[in-house]
Enzyme design. Structure first.
Site, PDB file in Angstrom:
ATOM      1  N   ASN A   1      -4.036   8.005  62.995  1.00 18.24           N
ATOM      2  CA  ASN A   1      -3.991   8.938  61.871  1.00 18.24           C
ATOM      3  C   ASN A   1      -2.698   9.751  61.950  1.00 18.24           C
ATOM      4  OD1 ASN A   1      -6.714   8.063  61.857  1.00 18.24           O
ATOM      5  ND2 ASN A   1      -7.248   9.863  60.652  1.00 18.24           N
TER       6      ASN A   1
ATOM      7  N   GLU B   1      -3.429   6.420  57.545  1.00 17.33           N
ATOM      8  CA  GLU B   1      -3.877   5.718  58.752  1.00 17.33           C
ATOM      9  C   GLU B   1      -3.146   4.387  58.877  1.00 17.33           C
ATOM     10  OE1 GLU B   1      -8.212   5.700  59.362  1.00 17.33           O
ATOM     11  OE2 GLU B   1      -8.329   6.861  57.504  1.00 17.33           O
TER      12      GLU B   1
END
Length: 310
Positions: free
Chosen positions: A209, A256
């Site tokens: 992330n 992500e």
């Protein structure tokens, strides 16, 4: 390249050749101006100076807090440095500075502080309090204070303006190929790897992330992208999702990245992601298993496309 975070920190005993602008994106149009600046400085045996401002004037004068820029300050420094410019001045833009009259700006900043012998500037450049002074005024000041004014042509300015608009529009539409063509390099973003929900690893697609700290950085349209990543100066390839994770539990936008053939812990590391191509919209699937099936297809397609970028 010398970087100065205030005009008052710049000092020189020689003459300079100056250009002024936001140079957001440092795209192909801007690159022509930088090359022109560098060559003129070499010819005149002077120092090249690019004067830019931060925050963006619109953030201050119009309180346009939603403005999105193609480059962060650090990205801009890196790009401009690659063109061999001697000095980059990033002056803090505030209300006080905006109230300088045109002649005060020319005399106090350009002449007294920067010691210019020439300025390279757009034919439509406006400056001074309320941006009332024109290129004709600048030419007159040049005659008064003994510096040359070289105008960037209407055609070149149009190319710069059109390019900036097209790049922003293309990115917001997910058209990475067009954006990269006008930029002359691959659009990228840099951020720190933060803790996520770790759901990806349960379906064999672990993701990093990415937290982009500068809220003014333009993030491309939600969707799935083929990307490359620079981690500790090593390059890796993968695919990235920008979106709200509707299959799991729709929330705030997240970024992500799943890297292929990669199995290192990179929490808290800063990584640079470059966009190669967009392959699809973000979608909501009926189950994690359906999502996994689609991700396998995305991976196969991404690997095929990556071959042309190696």
């Amino acid at each position: 390249m010398n970087i100065h975070n205030n005009i008052n920190l710049f000092q020189t005993k020689g003459k300079t050749i100056v250009t002024i602008g936001t140079f957001d994106g440092v795209h192909l149009g801007h690159q022509k101006v930088l090359t022109k600046l560098k060559n003129a400085a070499i010819e005149r045996k002077a120092e090249s100076v690019l004067l830019t401002f931060f925050p963006h004037p619109r953030m201050v004068l119009q309180q346009d807090l939603d403005i999105k820029l193609l480059n962060t300050i650090e990205e801009k420094k890196e790009l401009i440095s690659s063109f061999g410019i001697d000095n980059l001045i990033i002056h803090p833009f505030d209300a006080k500075f905006s109230r300088l009259t045109a002649e005060d700006f020319v005399k106090m900043i350009l002449v007294d502080q920067l010691n210019l012998c020439k300025i390279i500037i757009g034919y439509d450049h406006r400056f001074g309090r309320n941006r009332t002074a024109t290129i004709e005024d600048l030419i007159a000041f040049g005659e008064k204070y003994n510096f040359e004014v070289e105008q960037i042509t209407a055609k070149e300015i149009d190319e710069i303006s059109i390019s900036s608009t097209k790049i922003r529009t293309a990115l917001l539409e997910g058209d990475i190929k067009t954006a990269n063509t006008f930029l002359g390099y691959k659009y990228n973003l840099t951020g720190a790897v933060i803790e996520g929900k770790k759901i990806g690893r349960t379906i064999n697609f672990p993701t990093a992330n990415i937290k982009v700290s500068e809220n003014y950085k333009l993030i491309p349209k939600n969707g799935v992208y083929v990307v490359s990543a620079n981690i500790d100066n090593d390059e890796y390839f993968g695919m990235m999702n920008i979106g709200t994770n509707p299959t799991i539990s729709e929330g705030n936008q997240s970024i992500e990245v799943h890297l292929f053939d990669f199995n290192k812990s990179i929490y808290d590391k800063e990584i640079k992601i470059s966009f190669l191509e967009r392959i699809r919209d973000e979608r909501k699937f009926d189950s994690l298993e359906d999502l996994k099936i689609q991700l396998e297809k995305d991976k196969t397609l991404s690997i095929e496309k990556i071959e042309q970028y190696k």
